[in-house]
Design an enzyme around this catalytic site. Structure first.
Site, PDB file in Angstrom:
ATOM      1  N   LYS A  22       0.835  -1.218   0.000  1.00 40.92           N
ATOM      2  CA  LYS A  22       0.000   0.000   0.000  1.00 40.92           C
ATOM      3  C   LYS A  22       0.863   1.260   0.000  1.00 40.92           C
ATOM      4  CE  LYS A  22      -1.673   1.484   4.107  1.00 40.92           C
ATOM      5  NZ  LYS A  22      -1.446   2.865   4.543  1.00 40.92           N
ATOM      6  N   ASN A  23       1.854   1.291   0.908  1.00 44.15           N
ATOM      7  CA  ASN A  23       2.591   2.542   1.087  1.00 44.15           C
ATOM      8  C   ASN A  23       3.607   2.804  -0.018  1.00 44.15           C
ATOM      9  OD1 ASN A  23       1.054   3.023   3.298  1.00 44.15           O
ATOM     10  ND2 ASN A  23       2.620   2.451   4.803  1.00 44.15           N
ATOM     11  N   CYS A 115      -4.290  12.430  13.296  1.00 41.32           N
ATOM     12  CA  CYS A 115      -5.160  11.258  13.301  1.00 41.32           C
ATOM     13  C   CYS A 115      -4.890  10.513  14.595  1.00 41.32           C
ATOM     14  CB  CYS A 115      -4.901  10.381  12.075  1.00 41.32           C
ATOM     15  SG  CYS A 115      -3.299   9.629  12.063  1.00 41.32           S
ATOM     16  N   ARG A 120       0.851  14.297  13.285  1.00 40.16           N
ATOM     17  CA  ARG A 120       1.182  14.137  11.874  1.00 40.16           C
ATOM     18  C   ARG A 120       1.305  15.464  11.104  1.00 40.16           C
ATOM     19  NH1 ARG A 120      -1.109   8.651   9.522  1.00 40.16           N
ATOM     20  NH2 ARG A 120       0.907   8.796   8.526  1.00 40.16           N
ATOM     21  N   ASP A 306       4.730   0.346  11.901  1.00 39.60           N
ATOM     22  CA  ASP A 306       3.517  -0.273  11.347  1.00 39.60           C
ATOM     23  C   ASP A 306       3.366  -1.740  11.750  1.00 39.60           C
ATOM     24  OD1 ASP A 306       2.884   2.106  10.179  1.00 39.60           O
ATOM     25  OD2 ASP A 306       3.568   1.564   8.169  1.00 39.60           O
ATOM     26  N   ARG A 398      -8.594  -0.716   4.561  1.00 40.63           N
ATOM     27  CA  ARG A 398      -7.735   0.338   4.008  1.00 40.63           C
ATOM     28  C   ARG A 398      -6.369  -0.231   3.640  1.00 40.63           C
ATOM     29  NH1 ARG A 398      -6.332   4.291   7.951  1.00 40.63           N
ATOM     30  NH2 ARG A 398      -4.935   4.732   6.227  1.00 40.63           N
TER      31      ARG A 398
HETATM   32  N1  EPU Z   1       6.902  14.320  10.808  1.00 35.61           N
HETATM   33  C1  EPU Z   1       7.152  15.622  11.102  1.00 35.61           C
HETATM   34  N2  EPU Z   1       7.006  16.537  10.107  1.00 35.61           N
HETATM   35  C2  EPU Z   1       6.635  16.185   8.848  1.00 35.61           C
HETATM   36  C3  EPU Z   1       6.395  14.836   8.554  1.00 35.61           C
HETATM   37  C4  EPU Z   1       6.530  13.918   9.563  1.00 35.61           C
HETATM   38  O1  EPU Z   1       7.493  15.970  12.223  1.00 35.61           O
HETATM   39  O2  EPU Z   1       6.540  17.079   7.999  1.00 35.61           O
HETATM   40  C5  EPU Z   1       7.042  13.307  11.869  1.00 35.61           C
HETATM   41  C6  EPU Z   1       5.747  12.536  12.134  1.00 35.61           C
HETATM   42  O3  EPU Z   1       4.887  13.253  12.999  1.00 35.61           O
HETATM   43  C7  EPU Z   1       6.261  11.262  12.720  1.00 35.61           C
HETATM   44  C8  EPU Z   1       7.551  11.032  11.942  1.00 35.61           C
HETATM   45  O4  EPU Z   1       7.928  12.303  11.418  1.00 35.61           O
HETATM   46  O5  EPU Z   1       6.572  11.465  14.068  1.00 35.61           O
HETATM   47  C9  EPU Z   1       7.491  10.032  10.812  1.00 35.61           C
HETATM   48  O6  EPU Z   1       6.386  10.305   9.984  1.00 35.61           O
HETATM   49  P1  EPU Z   1       6.416  10.048   8.419  1.00 35.61           P
HETATM   50  O7  EPU Z   1       6.338  11.374   7.735  1.00 35.61           O
HETATM   51  O8  EPU Z   1       7.562   9.166   8.070  1.00 35.61           O
HETATM   52  O9  EPU Z   1       5.048   9.284   8.207  1.00 35.61           O
HETATM   53  P2  EPU Z   1       4.183   9.338   6.881  1.00 35.61           P
HETATM   54  O10 EPU Z   1       5.088   9.481   5.742  1.00 35.61           O
HETATM   55  O11 EPU Z   1       3.098  10.332   7.053  1.00 35.61           O
HETATM   56  C10 EPU Z   1       4.207   6.815   6.288  1.00 35.61           C
HETATM   57  C11 EPU Z   1       3.205   5.688   6.176  1.00 35.61           C
HETATM   58  C12 EPU Z   1       2.729   5.294   7.557  1.00 35.61           C
HETATM   59  C13 EPU Z   1       3.945   4.876   8.386  1.00 35.61           C
HETATM   60  C14 EPU Z   1       4.968   6.022   8.434  1.00 35.61           C
HETATM   61  C15 EPU Z   1       6.244   5.662   9.157  1.00 35.61           C
HETATM   62  C16 EPU Z   1       2.136   6.044   4.026  1.00 35.61           C
HETATM   63  C17 EPU Z   1       0.903   6.360   3.272  1.00 35.61           C
HETATM   64  N3  EPU Z   1       2.075   6.124   5.361  1.00 35.61           N
HETATM   65  O12 EPU Z   1       3.512   7.909   6.886  1.00 35.61           O
HETATM   66  O13 EPU Z   1       1.874   4.172   7.375  1.00 35.61           O
HETATM   67  O14 EPU Z   1       3.543   4.559   9.691  1.00 35.61           O
HETATM   68  O15 EPU Z   1       5.314   6.397   7.076  1.00 35.61           O
HETATM   69  O16 EPU Z   1       6.840   4.552   8.604  1.00 35.61           O
HETATM   70  O17 EPU Z   1       3.150   5.709   3.446  1.00 35.61           O
HETATM   71  C18 EPU Z   1       0.197   2.644   7.930  1.00 35.61           C
HETATM   72  O18 EPU Z   1       0.406   2.085   6.843  1.00 35.61           O
HETATM   73  O19 EPU Z   1      -0.535   2.134   8.828  1.00 35.61           O
HETATM   74  C19 EPU Z   1       0.813   3.949   8.193  1.00 35.61           C
HETATM   75  C20 EPU Z   1       0.380   4.779   9.139  1.00 35.61           C
END
Ligand code: EPU
Length: 420
Positions: A22-23, A115, A120, A306, A398
């Site tokens: 998915k990701n 969320c 996030r 995850d 999802r």
């Molecule tokens: N963060 C910041 N600022 C930003 C972006 C992120 O401080 O601008 C922080 C977040 O709050 C968090 C950390 O950085 O503490 C890591 O977040 P990341 O940005 O890596 O998460 P994401 O890219 O929004 C993706 C996956 C998530 C998975 C995370 C971490 C997708 C669609 N989502 O989210 O997947 O948990 O990376 O590996 O790719 C899931 O599949 O259940 C899921 C939540």
């Protein structure tokens, strides 16, 4: 609303094929916005989040066709504004912003909220866009980014919890069409970033270093259509492996990238699980009694956040004490209270959960709160005595392709009730 009814206590046995990730699929679908030409993406999982991304692309003006596990997208003419409510409903849709900015030099999307797993923020995404020369304004719930031209530069994208996966994806997708060289330091190293980079390279982008903390992108004038096969879902594989261990079963996972599963397999081995590799297949079964293990979630190649909830379900039935520390998201323990309804003994202390495992679990009605919390409840339900009813199954749909049929094929007594 649909629920899952699980009659626990049956060891999982047999073979299961892992679906596309998915990701990886979500940002790759978004990347098709970078070209007017048709793109074909294979091994796309049939998930509500994927359909949702298809809908978002369609509303932007792209032609999107799903056929089996293939999606064809042609974004000949697109607009730069994502549908407010659609984008807001799925946080992962923020990754349309980089490609829109890269191609149109302007992008407007609704600002994603927090969320259940945490606040996030997207400050790092926006920092990257600004570094490329974009002006970013947040107004009336929208985030607008625009630029006369995007210019490559060096930037540091590390944040409070380390690297950002979708932030790295977003900035990489904007930078492929920027003028000059972009260097992203503290880039996310997740396999999903490598997969996205591979697709972008197939489209004609010039990217080096994906999979390492330093990604270098040489901007090109335009990208062309491409075909790509999405990597297997490492979290789905981890979930089935953990479920096998939790039910004392014997399951072979097919279509797996073992090299993406290092931290999870290492912890499972420490916990007393035997893992036999054979190419893209992994045979899972317990090697003796389960043992408690301590886990800290980290960016890749550390233990994935995850798979944290699923591992907690396993530790809840493992005699002894284990400490599970969540370092990526500040409130990703929503599954704890639901696992406790099944009889698990868990205490939360700051970012850690102390799991006093070994007491048999017994079925109960529980509520799924997010995707991976739901997966943990499924695992606990499979291992528990009696019947567990998991409400709000849409969270599972999802991110897990036909999870109930896949588990039924492994012998689980699981049924979906309350279909609308
Ligand atoms: N963060 C910041 N600022 C930003 C972006 C992120 O401080 O601008 C922080 C977040 O709050 C968090 C950390 O950085 O503490 C890591 O977040 P990341 O940005 O890596 O998460 P994401 O890219 O929004 C993706 C996956 C998530 C998975 C995370 C971490 C997708 C669609 N989502 O989210 O997947 O948990 O990376 O590996 O790719 C899931 O599949 O259940 C899921 C939540």
């Amino acid at each position: 609303m649909e629920s899952l009814l699980i009659k626990g206590g049956v060891p999982l046995r047999g073979e299961v094929t892992i679906s596309g990730a998915k990701n990886a699929a979500l940002p790759i679908m978004a990347a098709t916005l970078l070209t007017r030409e048709p793109c074909v993406i294979r091994h796309v999982p049939a998930l509500s989040d994927v359909k949702f991304m298809g809908e978002i692309l369609t509303r932007l003006g792209a032609q999107v066709r799903f056929k089996g596990d293939t999606v064809q997208v042609q974004a000949r003419h697109i607009k730069g504004t994502g549908d407010y409510d659609l984008v807001r409903r799925m946080r992962g849709s923020i990754c349309i912003m980089g490609p829109l900015l890269g191609r149109l030099k302007k992008a407007t999307v609704s600002l994603p909220g927090g969320c259940v797993i945490g606040a996030r923020p997207i400050n790092l995404h926006l920092k990257g866009f600004c570094a490329l020369g974009a002006k970013v304004v947040i107004e009336n719930g929208y985030v607008h980014a625009s630029a006369k031209r995007l210019a490559g530069t060096a930037m540091f994208l590390g944040g409070r919890a380390g690297s950002t996966v979708l932030g790295t994806a977003n900035v990489m997708m904007a930078a492929v069409l920027a003028e000059g060289v972009t260097v992203i330091e503290s880039a996310a190293c997740e396999p999903e970033i490598v997969d996205l980079a591979d697709f972008l390279k197939a489209m004609g982008a010039k990217i080096a270093g994906a999979g390492s903390p330093t990604i270098t992108i040489n901007g090109v004038r335009e990208l062309h259509g491409a075909e790509h096969e999405v990597i297997p879902d490492r979290i789905e594989a981890a979930t089935f492996a953990i479920a096998t261990a939790a039910t004392n079963g014997e399951v072979t996972l097919h279509g797996v990238r073992t090299d993406h599963l290092g931290a999870v397999l290492d912890k499972l081995k420490d916990a007393g699980v035997r893992i036999d590799h054979n190419g893209a297949s992994l045979a899972i079964r317990r090697s003796g009694k389960l043992r408690p293990v301590d886990i800290t979630t980290l960016p890749y190649s550390g233990f994935p956040t995850d798979a944290q909830a699923q591992m907690m379900a396993l530790m809840a039935i493992t005699p002894g004490v284990s400490i599970i520390t969540e370092r990526i998201f500040e409130s990703r323990f929503m599954h704890v209270s639901e696992l406790m309804r099944l009889g698990a003994q868990i205490e939360i202390e700051g970012p850690s959960a102390i799991v006093k495992g070994g007491k048999p679990l017994s079925g109960a009605p529980v509520m799924a709160s997010d995707l991976r919390a739901s997966a943990a409840l499924v695992i606990a339900g499979l291992a528990a005595r009696g019947t567990t009813q998991i409400n709000r199954v849409y969270h599972l749909d999802r991110g897990y392709e036909t999870i109930d049929s896949k588990l039924r094929a492994l012998g689980a007594r699981i049924e979906r009730i309350g279909r609308e």
